[in-house]
Design an enzyme around this catalytic site. Structure first.
Site, PDB file in Angstrom:
ATOM      1  N   LYS A 209       0.822  -1.215   0.000  1.00 16.69           N
ATOM      2  CA  LYS A 209       0.000   0.000   0.000  1.00 16.69           C
ATOM      3  C   LYS A 209       0.854   1.262   0.000  1.00 16.69           C
ATOM      4  O   LYS A 209       0.597   2.201  -0.758  1.00 16.69           O
ATOM      5  CB  LYS A 209      -0.942  -0.019   1.203  1.00 16.69           C
ATOM      6  CG  LYS A 209      -1.948   1.107   1.218  1.00 16.69           C
ATOM      7  CD  LYS A 209      -1.416   2.297   1.976  1.00 16.69           C
ATOM      8  CE  LYS A 209      -2.365   3.473   1.844  1.00 16.69           C
ATOM      9  NZ  LYS A 209      -1.822   4.653   2.522  1.00 16.69           N
ATOM     10  N   ASP A 228      -6.223   0.685   0.993  1.00 21.41           N
ATOM     11  CA  ASP A 228      -6.161   0.865   2.445  1.00 21.41           C
ATOM     12  C   ASP A 228      -7.523   0.497   3.026  1.00 21.41           C
ATOM     13  O   ASP A 228      -8.368  -0.082   2.344  1.00 21.41           O
ATOM     14  CB  ASP A 228      -5.800   2.317   2.782  1.00 21.41           C
ATOM     15  CG  ASP A 228      -6.897   3.264   2.336  1.00 21.41           C
ATOM     16  OD1 ASP A 228      -7.794   2.840   1.590  1.00 21.41           O
ATOM     17  OD2 ASP A 228      -6.877   4.430   2.745  1.00 21.41           O
TER      18      ASP A 228
END
Length: 278
Positions: A209, A228
DNA sequence: ATCCAGGAAGTCG
DNA sequence: CGACTTCATGGA
């Protein structure tokens, strides 16, 4: 996008696709503040003042060329939204986020900033970054630059702990060192995004991420999709039932391809602002 | 007060 | 590999 550049001033004319507040608040950048009616933004060793005047956006800065690129002024977001619509992004998200621009930020600064962002609150992320700038950044005219690679690489882990980084202290320590010792972040520009992500993940504190955020906001790669907690929520709300971030990412990149980064920002901002209000 | 955050590392199997 | 746990801090 129509704009003029004079000495110390960029004027963007009646921009439907430049909303100052949305662009700053959509989660891509941490070093900005509101000063009265205006906004002030800091990046590397530069800063700019943003304000609305009549229907125009005014950017006051001594480095006009830098901020034309930084604010992505040559990109046509109308066309991007049309293409995103074809790819199946729903109107509500794009209408809601209209005016967001994806900033072309410093790779090193985004690496450090998004390492700090992991499992952290946005107000705290901002505070920690400001602390680092104040303590290690070059003092300039009324503000501090973002710390250089060397400034960060020559601190101890304990120093970062005192700055409030918690268990991320060692991540920033190790990553700053690695880059100082020759990890070539510029080589990322020339890599395809999958290899670039894999390469960035070698840095401590950088996972899939954070790497995607760095690739999107720091390297201008738009065929990545940072997943996320908010994207997981929005995915389960509008696309399908799934909790594995890897599978969610693949599904979204398959869907939005080279416009993934834009889709991600519209969806992230849409979901986060909607949930904020309730 | 206590919950939790724009996840990643470490440790299992 | 993949699933599961732990991680320091302080703003809300």
């Amino acid at each position: 996008m129509e704009y003029t550049v004079e000495n110390g001033k960029i004027t963007v004319f009646a921009p439907e696709d430049f909303d100052i507040l949305k662009t700053l608040e959509c989660g891509q950048v941490f070093r900005y503040k509101k000063t009265g009616e205006n906004f002030e933004i800091f990046t590397e060793n530069k800063h700019a003042i943003l304000k609305n005047e009549k229907n125009n956006v005014i950017i006051l800065t001594s480095d006009e060329k830098y901020f034309v690129k930084y604010f992505d002024l040559c990109q046509n977001y109308d066309i991007i939204r049309l293409n995103l619509k074809d790819k199946g992004l729903f109107d509500a998200a794009m209408t809601f986020g209209k005016g967001i621009r994806i900033l072309q930020q410093s790779p090193f600064e985004t690496i450090i900033s998004f390492i700090i962002s992991a499992n952290n609150h946005i107000p705290r992320i901002k505070k920690i970054i400001e602390t680092l700038c104040t303590k290690l950044g070059e003092p300039l005219d009324g503000y501090y630059a973002f710390p250089s690679v060397e400034a960060l690489a020559t601190q101890s882990v304990e120093f970062f702990e005192k700055c409030g980084l918690g268990y991320r202290a060692n991540y920033v320590f190790e990553t700053a060192r690695a880059i100082y010792d020759g990890f070539d972040i510029n080589s990322i520009y020339d890599m395809p995004s999958d290899l670039a992500q894999k390469t960035l993940c070698k840095l401590k504190g950088v996972g899939p991420k954070v790497a995607d955020c760095v690739l999107l906001f720091g390297f201008g790669k738009t065929d990545v999709f940072p997943v996320d907690t908010w994207i997981s929520k929005v995915y389960n709300c509008y696309f399908g039932q799934e909790d594995n971030p890897k599978i969610i990412r693949k599904a979204l990149v398959d869907k939005f391809d080279n416009l993934s980064g834009y889709a991600q920002q519209y969806l992230f901002y849409y979901k986060r602002e909607l949930d904020k209000k309730r």
